[in-house]
Design an enzyme around this catalytic site. Structure first.
Site, short mmCIF file in Angstrom:
data_model
loop_
_atom_site.label_atom_id
_atom_site.label_comp_id
_atom_site.label_asym_id
_atom_site.label_seq_id
_atom_site.Cartn_x
_atom_site.Cartn_y
_atom_site.Cartn_z
N SER A 9 -5.54 -10.63 -2.82
CA SER A 9 -4.47 -10.10 -3.66
C SER A 9 -4.04 -11.22 -4.60
O SER A 9 -3.45 -12.22 -4.17
CB SER A 9 -3.28 -9.68 -2.81
OG SER A 9 -2.12 -9.62 -3.62
N HIS A 34 -7.87 -7.46 -5.42
CA HIS A 34 -6.76 -6.53 -5.19
C HIS A 34 -5.66 -6.85 -6.20
O HIS A 34 -5.16 -7.98 -6.27
CB HIS A 34 -6.27 -6.69 -3.75
CG HIS A 34 -5.23 -5.71 -3.34
ND1 HIS A 34 -5.53 -4.41 -2.97
CD2 HIS A 34 -3.88 -5.81 -3.23
CE1 HIS A 34 -4.41 -3.77 -2.64
NE2 HIS A 34 -3.39 -4.60 -2.81
N ASP A 36 -2.04 -5.89 -7.52
CA ASP A 36 -0.79 -5.23 -7.13
C ASP A 36 0.10 -4.96 -8.34
O ASP A 36 0.55 -5.88 -9.01
CB ASP A 36 -0.03 -6.11 -6.13
CG ASP A 36 -0.66 -6.10 -4.75
OD1 ASP A 36 -0.85 -5.01 -4.20
OD2 ASP A 36 -0.99 -7.20 -4.25
N MET A 38 3.61 -3.47 -9.59
CA MET A 38 4.97 -3.11 -9.13
C MET A 38 5.87 -2.92 -10.33
O MET A 38 5.79 -3.67 -11.31
CB MET A 38 5.52 -4.21 -8.23
CG MET A 38 4.61 -4.57 -7.07
SD MET A 38 5.39 -5.74 -5.97
CE MET A 38 4.02 -6.12 -4.86
N HIS A 68 -3.69 -1.40 -6.90
CA HIS A 68 -2.74 -0.82 -5.95
C HIS A 68 -1.45 -0.54 -6.71
O HIS A 68 -0.68 -1.45 -7.02
CB HIS A 68 -2.52 -1.83 -4.81
CG HIS A 68 -1.51 -1.39 -3.80
ND1 HIS A 68 -0.98 -2.23 -2.84
CD2 HIS A 68 -0.92 -0.17 -3.60
CE1 HIS A 68 -0.13 -1.57 -2.08
NE2 HIS A 68 -0.06 -0.33 -2.53
N MET A 70 2.12 0.48 -7.10
CA MET A 70 3.41 0.68 -6.42
C MET A 70 4.41 0.99 -7.53
O MET A 70 5.27 0.19 -7.88
CB MET A 70 3.78 -0.59 -5.64
CG MET A 70 2.93 -0.77 -4.40
SD MET A 70 2.91 -2.45 -3.77
CE MET A 70 1.66 -3.16 -4.83
N MET A 139 -0.68 0.26 4.70
CA MET A 139 0.23 -0.86 4.49
C MET A 139 0.65 -1.40 5.85
O MET A 139 1.12 -0.65 6.71
CB MET A 139 1.47 -0.41 3.72
CG MET A 139 1.24 -0.01 2.29
SD MET A 139 0.53 -1.29 1.25
CE MET A 139 1.73 -2.62 1.36
N ASP A 177 -3.39 -3.81 4.20
CA ASP A 177 -2.74 -4.66 3.19
C ASP A 177 -1.39 -5.17 3.69
O ASP A 177 -0.49 -4.38 3.95
CB ASP A 177 -2.54 -3.79 1.92
CG ASP A 177 -1.93 -4.56 0.76
OD1 ASP A 177 -1.75 -5.79 0.88
OD2 ASP A 177 -1.65 -3.92 -0.27
C1 DX5 Z 1 2.57 -5.99 -0.91
C2 DX5 Z 1 1.24 -6.00 -1.62
C3 DX5 Z 1 0.23 -6.85 -0.97
C4 DX5 Z 1 0.57 -8.32 -0.92
C5 DX5 Z 1 -0.27 -8.97 0.14
O1 DX5 Z 1 3.36 -4.99 -1.45
O2 DX5 Z 1 0.72 -4.69 -1.72
O3 DX5 Z 1 -1.04 -6.65 -1.55
O4 DX5 Z 1 0.39 -8.98 -2.12
O5 DX5 Z 1 0.13 -10.29 0.27
P1 DX5 Z 1 0.05 -11.03 1.67
O6 DX5 Z 1 -1.37 -11.09 2.07
O7 DX5 Z 1 0.64 -12.39 1.37
O8 DX5 Z 1 0.90 -10.26 2.64
ZN ZN Z 2 -1.36 -4.39 -2.31
#
Ligand code: DX5
Ligand code: ZN
Length: 228
Positions: A9, A34, A36, A38, A68, A70, A139, A177
């Protein structure tokens, strides 16, 4: 014989040198990236949009990119991420009004489709859409931040989803994840996951190659004892 896939990620990468850091983890042996996304609405944090993904593609990152989302709403962003170079697009069922329609939208734009299940979300959401999925993302933390602790309730859920996938003779990827690190990745693999998102558990090290080698060793051990 199925392989295990490592998905760093890049939320935990050095954003001032995102292209370079992304390339480094791929060169060190990771399988996919990956990404992310947000929006400070579905989750209380704000990260990256399609422009950044496109910049990574222009930087010649050729590995599959696992987006991903969110975000809420979801649908309007799908064409933008597809055009920017996404391989997988995964969303949360709570974030869209019509799950089935959103899955079709992703496929119509040439991407593989995933559904992300929060820790408190039951698995029955999978029941009528299983054959439309390329990936199920479980998750193991509440979405929004990297560097949180892995929720142990996820183990049971991984086993349940593995059972669902196998009993349908399906090859849907089972991705986990949140909070994955060298110390727990073996147990997560043993429970039935085959794609592992790893953020802080990878980027906190300076030698990515060394830590990925150690992770692969853990996974090989699981593989030798138990083949999904
Ligand atoms: C959280 C994300 C993850 C996060 C994982 O909302 O979807 O992908 O970045 O990070 P670690 O491995 O540090 O938990
Ligand atoms: Zn993620």
């Amino acid at each position: 014989m199925k392989k295990f896939f490592l998905a760093p990620s890049i939320l935990s990468a050095d954003f001032a040198r995102l292209g370079e850091d992304t390339k480094k983890v791929i060169d060190a042996g990771a399988d996919l990236i990956h990404f992310d996304v947000m929006d400070n609405h579905y989750v209380p944090n704000l990260t990256m949009g399609p422009m950044i993904l496109e910049s990574l593609r222009n930087y010649r990152i050729q590995a599959p990119i696992d987006v991903h989302l969110m975000v809420k709403p979801v649908d309007s962003l799908i064409p933008l991420f597809a055009k920017a170079g996404a391989t997988f697009i995964t969303f949360h069922p709570e974030a869209t009004l019509h799950i089935e329609r959103t899955l079709h939208l992703i496929k119509d734009h040439g991407c593989k489709a995933g559904l992300a299940i929060n820790p408190a979300t039951p698995l029955n959401v999978l029941e009528y859409i299983l054959e439309k999925l390329d990936l199920i993302l479980l998750m193991s933390v509440n979405p929004g931040f990297s560097n949180q602790s892995f929720l142990s309730s996820t183990f049971k859920k991984i086993r349940e989803v593995r059972k669902i996938i196998d009993s349908n003779f399906s090859d849907i990827l089972l991705e986990v994840d949140g909070g994955i690190k060298l110390e727990n990745i073996g147990d997560i693999a043993f429970s039935g996951a085959n794609v592992f998102v790893i953020g802080s558990g990878l980027f906190k090290y300076t030698n990515y190659e060394l830590i990925i080698k150690k992770i692969r060793k853990e996974l090989e051990y699981v593989h030798s004892r138990f083949i999904h």
